[in-house]
Design a protein around this motif. Structure first.
Motif, PDB file in Angstrom:
ATOM      1  N   ARG A   1      35.364  43.227  33.939  1.00 43.48           N
ATOM      2  CA  ARG A   1      36.603  42.815  34.600  1.00 43.48           C
ATOM      3  C   ARG A   1      37.302  41.715  33.793  1.00 43.48           C
ATOM      4  O   ARG A   1      38.528  41.667  33.727  1.00 43.48           O
ATOM      5  CB  ARG A   1      36.295  42.338  36.019  1.00 43.48           C
ATOM      6  CG  ARG A   1      35.866  43.452  36.959  1.00 43.48           C
ATOM      7  CD  ARG A   1      35.264  42.923  38.239  1.00 43.48           C
ATOM      8  NE  ARG A   1      34.001  42.233  37.999  1.00 43.48           N
ATOM      9  CZ  ARG A   1      33.195  41.800  38.965  1.00 43.48           C
ATOM     10  NH1 ARG A   1      33.526  41.981  40.229  1.00 43.48           N
ATOM     11  NH2 ARG A   1      32.066  41.178  38.673  1.00 43.48           N
TER      12      ARG A   1
ATOM     13  N   ARG B   1      38.968  43.375  30.944  1.00 41.99           N
ATOM     14  CA  ARG B   1      40.192  44.061  31.386  1.00 41.99           C
ATOM     15  C   ARG B   1      41.373  43.097  31.421  1.00 41.99           C
ATOM     16  O   ARG B   1      42.476  43.441  31.005  1.00 41.99           O
ATOM     17  CB  ARG B   1      39.964  44.693  32.754  1.00 41.99           C
ATOM     18  CG  ARG B   1      41.116  45.566  33.225  1.00 41.99           C
ATOM     19  CD  ARG B   1      40.691  46.532  34.325  1.00 41.99           C
ATOM     20  NE  ARG B   1      40.083  45.846  35.449  1.00 41.99           N
ATOM     21  CZ  ARG B   1      38.857  46.113  35.912  1.00 41.99           C
ATOM     22  NH1 ARG B   1      38.118  47.026  35.315  1.00 41.99           N
ATOM     23  NH2 ARG B   1      38.377  45.471  36.945  1.00 41.99           N
TER      24      ARG B   1
ATOM     25  N   ARG C   1      47.977  37.734  40.664  1.00 41.91           N
ATOM     26  CA  ARG C   1      47.953  39.041  40.000  1.00 41.91           C
ATOM     27  C   ARG C   1      46.814  39.125  38.985  1.00 41.91           C
ATOM     28  O   ARG C   1      46.174  40.171  38.821  1.00 41.91           O
ATOM     29  CB  ARG C   1      49.307  39.310  39.328  1.00 41.91           C
ATOM     30  CG  ARG C   1      50.352  39.720  40.351  1.00 41.91           C
ATOM     31  CD  ARG C   1      51.775  39.692  39.873  1.00 41.91           C
ATOM     32  NE  ARG C   1      51.974  40.030  38.489  1.00 41.91           N
ATOM     33  CZ  ARG C   1      52.811  39.394  37.683  1.00 41.91           C
ATOM     34  NH1 ARG C   1      53.495  38.351  38.141  1.00 41.91           N
ATOM     35  NH2 ARG C   1      52.986  39.782  36.449  1.00 41.91           N
TER      36      ARG C   1
ATOM     37  N   ALA D   1      43.718  39.803  40.921  1.00 40.96           N
ATOM     38  CA  ALA D   1      43.620  41.216  41.344  1.00 40.96           C
ATOM     39  C   ALA D   1      42.973  42.046  40.254  1.00 40.96           C
ATOM     40  O   ALA D   1      42.170  42.951  40.529  1.00 40.96           O
ATOM     41  CB  ALA D   1      45.008  41.737  41.689  1.00 40.96           C
ATOM     42  N   VAL D   2      43.303  41.773  38.990  1.00 44.53           N
ATOM     43  CA  VAL D   2      42.688  42.487  37.864  1.00 44.53           C
ATOM     44  C   VAL D   2      41.214  42.133  37.774  1.00 44.53           C
ATOM     45  O   VAL D   2      40.366  43.012  37.537  1.00 44.53           O
ATOM     46  CB  VAL D   2      43.408  42.119  36.551  1.00 44.53           C
ATOM     47  CG1 VAL D   2      42.694  42.745  35.350  1.00 44.53           C
ATOM     48  CG2 VAL D   2      44.865  42.580  36.582  1.00 44.53           C
TER      49      VAL D   2
ATOM     50  N   GLN E   1      39.209  41.277  40.125  1.00 43.79           N
ATOM     51  CA  GLN E   1      38.434  41.654  41.320  1.00 43.79           C
ATOM     52  C   GLN E   1      38.417  43.152  41.554  1.00 43.79           C
ATOM     53  O   GLN E   1      37.854  43.617  42.542  1.00 43.79           O
ATOM     54  CB  GLN E   1      38.980  40.916  42.544  1.00 43.79           C
ATOM     55  CG  GLN E   1      38.777  39.422  42.447  1.00 43.79           C
ATOM     56  CD  GLN E   1      39.296  38.624  43.639  1.00 43.79           C
ATOM     57  OE1 GLN E   1      38.798  37.590  43.969  1.00 43.79           O
ATOM     58  NE2 GLN E   1      40.341  39.144  44.268  1.00 43.79           N
ATOM     59  N   LYS E   2      39.025  43.926  40.661  1.00 44.13           N
ATOM     60  CA  LYS E   2      39.000  45.371  40.817  1.00 44.13           C
ATOM     61  C   LYS E   2      37.566  45.890  40.693  1.00 44.13           C
ATOM     62  O   LYS E   2      36.840  45.460  39.800  1.00 44.13           O
ATOM     63  CB  LYS E   2      39.880  46.037  39.750  1.00 44.13           C
ATOM     64  CG  LYS E   2      41.371  45.980  40.063  1.00 44.13           C
ATOM     65  CD  LYS E   2      42.146  46.713  38.999  1.00 44.13           C
ATOM     66  CE  LYS E   2      43.631  46.667  39.288  1.00 44.13           C
ATOM     67  NZ  LYS E   2      44.421  47.375  38.233  1.00 44.13           N
TER      68      LYS E   2
END
Length: 360
Positions: free
Chosen positions: A32, A35, A353, A356-357, A359-360
């Protein structure tokens, strides 16, 4: 207007490196985290974009520098990283940061909390605030602005002598303008990276600093001797606005970033971009691009998600529980002093935001 745009390959190499050991180190990061960092070279990323230049006076044009990628940062034998016995960032306030002692104390707490979130995992401590006279530094009235200024280099010498044993660095902060030598007009700040000390002024971030009505102007400097610091007793201070706090947070973290060995960023829009003037400094984002973020992460060792959460938490903690005196109230009337975070709204949305990336 000009855009500094690098190819996907160039940005990927700057972030990950071609060195097999550093590539392996990158591949061992949480997927993550990779990412989020990979947004550096993802075409059309809405999290990280290219640097935009607005005039020939912008930093990159007027101060050509060799870019520093992650491999160069990591391999620098002279850079300093926090060690087991030196993991504390100390903040030394010189003079007041607000027009009452209570506001100044609160402002210091806000900056301390912000640094604790930004450099997540390190300890941040406040040294007891001191008056200008304690530094024994030289001072003058600027010929152009008619504002008081104190000598940055002499304050660095003072801070070196006060540096605690467990300090990674000591940074002095002040609302008084700085000058590095007689021939210079001013300087926003100055640091000694080898000594781990710096001094930074927020004076020019106040809304009225360049106004002809600025109350801090001194028509003529009258003093009986070089040791007469009484002129600072009634030094005018700007209102503690949200914009002033945002600019202060930017400057403080940018300059401490230099003490970590991060050079001026030339890859993407980033807090570590250089700036020649206030307009350019305001255009810089509040946080680091992925390349500089990886540098800081390798030096400190935080998890990106933990750091993002800490930054959001700092913004959401909008006020203290302790009643304080505001400048519009009498000494006897106590009110809650809210942290002015209105200017941080867009940045909070950006951090969210990023989370959010992660925690995907």
């Amino acid at each position: 207007m000009q855009t500094v745009r690098h190819s996907e390959h160039t940005l990927k190499t700057a972030l990950i490196s071609k060195n097999p050991e550093l590539v392996k180190q990158y591949e061992q990061l949480d997927p993550r985290e990779q990412r989020l960092l990979n947004e550096a070279f993802r075409p059309g990323s809405d999290l990280f974009g290219p640097i935009t230049l607005h005039s020939p006076s912008d930093w990159i044009i007027s101060h050509p520098e060799a870019p520093q990628d992650f491999e160069e940062f990591f391999s620098d034998l002279h850079r300093k990283s926090p060690s087991s016995g030196k993991q504390t960032i100390y903040i030394q306030c010189i003079g007041l940061l607000g027009n009452t002692r209570s506001i100044s104390e609160e402002y210091l707490k806000w900056l301390k909390g912000y640094c604790e979130a930004f450099f997540y995992g390190l300890t941040v401590k406040l040294l007891e605030p001191i008056p200008v006279s304690a530094t024994r530094c030289s001072f003058r009235v600027n010929d152009s602005t008619r504002n008081l200024q104190i000598h940055a280099g002499q304050i660095l010498t003072f801070l070196k002598k006060k540096k605690p044993e467990d300090a990674f660095c000591v940074v002095g902060i002040t609302m008084i303008d700085l000058y590095p030598r007689d021939s210079w007009n001013f300087v926003f700040g100055q640091a000694s990276l080898t000594e781990g000390v710096g001094i930074f002024s927020f004076a020019r971030y106040g809304a009225d600093f360049h106004s002809s009505h600025f109350k801090g102007q001194v028509k003529q400097l009258e003093r009986k001797s070089s040791s007469d610091y009484s002129v600072f007793d009634d030094y005018d201070l700007p209102e503690a606005t949200s914009v002033l706090l945002l600019r202060s947070c930017k400057t403080l973290t940018h300059e401490i970033g230099h003490i970590f060995g991060l050079r001026h960023c030339q890859w993407l829009a980033c807090l570590m971009q250089g700036s020649n003037h206030l307009e350019e400094a305001d255009r810089r984002p509040l946080d680091l691009c992925p390349i500089c973020l990886r540098k800081l992460q390798s030096a400190v060792g935080f998890r990106l998600r933990d750091r993002c959460k800490a930054l959001v938490k700092w913004i959401d903690a909008e006020s203290t529980d302790t009643p304080r005196v505001t400048p519009k109230h009498s000494r006897e009337e106590l009110v809650t002093l809210p942290k002015p975070v209105e200017a941080f709204k867009e940045w909070k949305e950006w951090i969210t935001r990023c989370l959010a990336v992660l925690q995907k």
